[in-house]
Design an enzyme around this catalytic site. Structure first.
Site, PDB file in Angstrom:
ATOM      1  N   TYR A   7      -1.046 -31.328  23.610  1.00  0.00           N
ATOM      2  CA  TYR A   7      -2.119 -30.971  25.056  1.00  0.00           C
ATOM      3  C   TYR A   7      -3.018 -32.034  24.855  1.00  0.00           C
ATOM      4  O   TYR A   7      -4.019 -32.038  24.440  1.00  0.00           O
ATOM      5  CB  TYR A   7      -2.587 -29.435  24.674  1.00  0.00           C
ATOM      6  CG  TYR A   7      -3.291 -28.947  25.889  1.00  0.00           C
ATOM      7  CD1 TYR A   7      -3.707 -29.779  27.059  1.00  0.00           C
ATOM      8  CD2 TYR A   7      -3.921 -27.925  25.972  1.00  0.00           C
ATOM      9  CE1 TYR A   7      -4.208 -29.368  28.159  1.00  0.00           C
ATOM     10  CE2 TYR A   7      -4.679 -27.281  26.926  1.00  0.00           C
ATOM     11  CZ  TYR A   7      -4.770 -28.151  28.135  1.00  0.00           C
ATOM     12  OH  TYR A   7      -5.591 -27.525  29.070  1.00  0.00           O
ATOM     13  N   LYS A  38       1.894 -33.020  26.941  1.00  0.00           N
ATOM     14  CA  LYS A  38       1.350 -32.264  28.234  1.00  0.00           C
ATOM     15  C   LYS A  38       0.055 -32.986  28.521  1.00  0.00           C
ATOM     16  O   LYS A  38      -0.887 -32.775  27.901  1.00  0.00           O
ATOM     17  CB  LYS A  38       1.058 -30.749  27.908  1.00  0.00           C
ATOM     18  CG  LYS A  38       0.471 -30.004  28.827  1.00  0.00           C
ATOM     19  CD  LYS A  38      -0.497 -29.054  28.501  1.00  0.00           C
ATOM     20  CE  LYS A  38      -1.140 -28.349  29.953  1.00  0.00           C
ATOM     21  NZ  LYS A  38      -2.326 -27.211  29.614  1.00  0.00           N
TER      22      LYS A  38
END
Length: 316
Positions: free
Chosen positions: A136, A164
């Site tokens: 992330y 992500k």
């Protein structure tokens, strides 16, 4: 591109509250099932939207366990100040049958250290080697994972299969150019609601993690479907995707700010789900002006979408 759970569209679930401001796990499971029934491929819990810093480790694990036991495919956020806590969340995710991990950087302590972050990521990936994982990447966590670190980790941990990106359009472009386009086994996930079109069409994204999709699942899935067609060269879909993303612009933009959970929980209340009316801190609340603004924008979008989608059906 290797097809995994990270090739779909998934909402980042918020944590509903009981009247005494504890996690309402029954409501959490209902929401997870609702999202899958609407067509989402999985759900994410606990990322920033799930208020992970405000929950205990036991509460987070119970939410994950309750979702998986209910048959909801879950991607588990590993956010933690302490690497040992992040590792415990990864191990628990594997034990209860989660589908994947969203690996969040180490925060506060040595957060800007490349060596510390590499060790943090490696420990999480090693704790659940059979779970596919994405890193992330977000400016809000204070650390940007670049290509050299990503591939260094991937060589040692093949379960690291994606990225992500929450940092915006320029960061999505970097991820596509430097990371996800050089390896067909690596997927790019759009992590911010304002960049869905850019991510799919210009950056080759294979999936999206959404905040506004909690309140508007049909519309977000429609947008992603149009973006996929546009990315394949469909000129009509390209135009329609741009129209829909522009119309969603204000609602999507709340995903970029510090009050995103406050805004999206309020939309859930407007949708008839009062379990989202409370927050874990009593002082966390929208102002009267913020509430009036989001309500007007929500009503405007819903009116526009009803007419626009009807026109699309007539033109088809």
């Amino acid at each position: 591109m290797t097809q995994t759970v990270f090739s779909g569209t998934m909402p980042a679930l918020m944590t509903p509250c009981t009247p005494d401001r504890r996690p309402d796990f029954d409501a959490l499971v209902r929401k997870g099932r609702e999202m899958i029934a609407a067509g989402m491929s999985a759900v994410v819990y606990c990322g920033s939207m799930g208020d992970w810093p405000l929950l205990t480790d036991a509460e987070r694990m119970e939410g994950v366990a309750r979702l998986t036991a209910a048959g909801v495919p879950v991607i588990v956020g590993t956010g933690a100040v302490n690497t040992a806590s992040a590792v415990a969340h990864a191990r628990h995710a594997a034990e209860v049958g989660a589908r994947g991990l969203m690996v969040i950087p180490r925060v506060l302590s040595r957060g800007s250290s490349m060596a510390a972050q590499r060790a943090h990521f490696a420990a999480i990936l090693s704790a659940a080697p059979d779970l596919p994982a994405v890193i992330y990447n977000s400016p809000y966590y204070g650390f940007a994972t670049r290509a050299d670190l990503f591939f260094d980790l991937r060589r040692a941990h093949p379960n690291l299969i994606g990225f992500k990106e929450f940092g915006g359009k320029a960061d999505l472009r970097y991820a596509a150019e430097a990371i996800t386009s050089q390896d067909d086994g690596v997927t790019l996930m759009v992590g911010v609601d304002t960049a869905v079109y850019h991510g799919f069409v210009n950056c080759g994204a294979e999936g999206a993690i959404t905040g506004i999709g909690n309140a508007l699942p049909r519309e977000v899935l429609h947008l992603v479907a149009l973006c996929r067609r546009a990315a394949a060269g469909d000129p009509v879909a390209r135009q329609r995707a741009q129209e829909l993303e522009e119309a969603l612009g204000v609602l999507s933009s709340f995903d970029e700010g510090p009050d995103l959970v406050l805004y999206y929980k309020h939309l859930m209340v407007l949708n008839g789900q009062p379990e989202y009316s409370l927050h874990f801190n009593e002082t966390d609340a929208l102002s009267d002006s913020q509430r009036g603004y989001v309500e007007r924008q929500y009503a405007l979008f819903r009116t526009w979408y009803a007419d626009w989608s009807r026109q699309m059906d007539l033109a088809a």
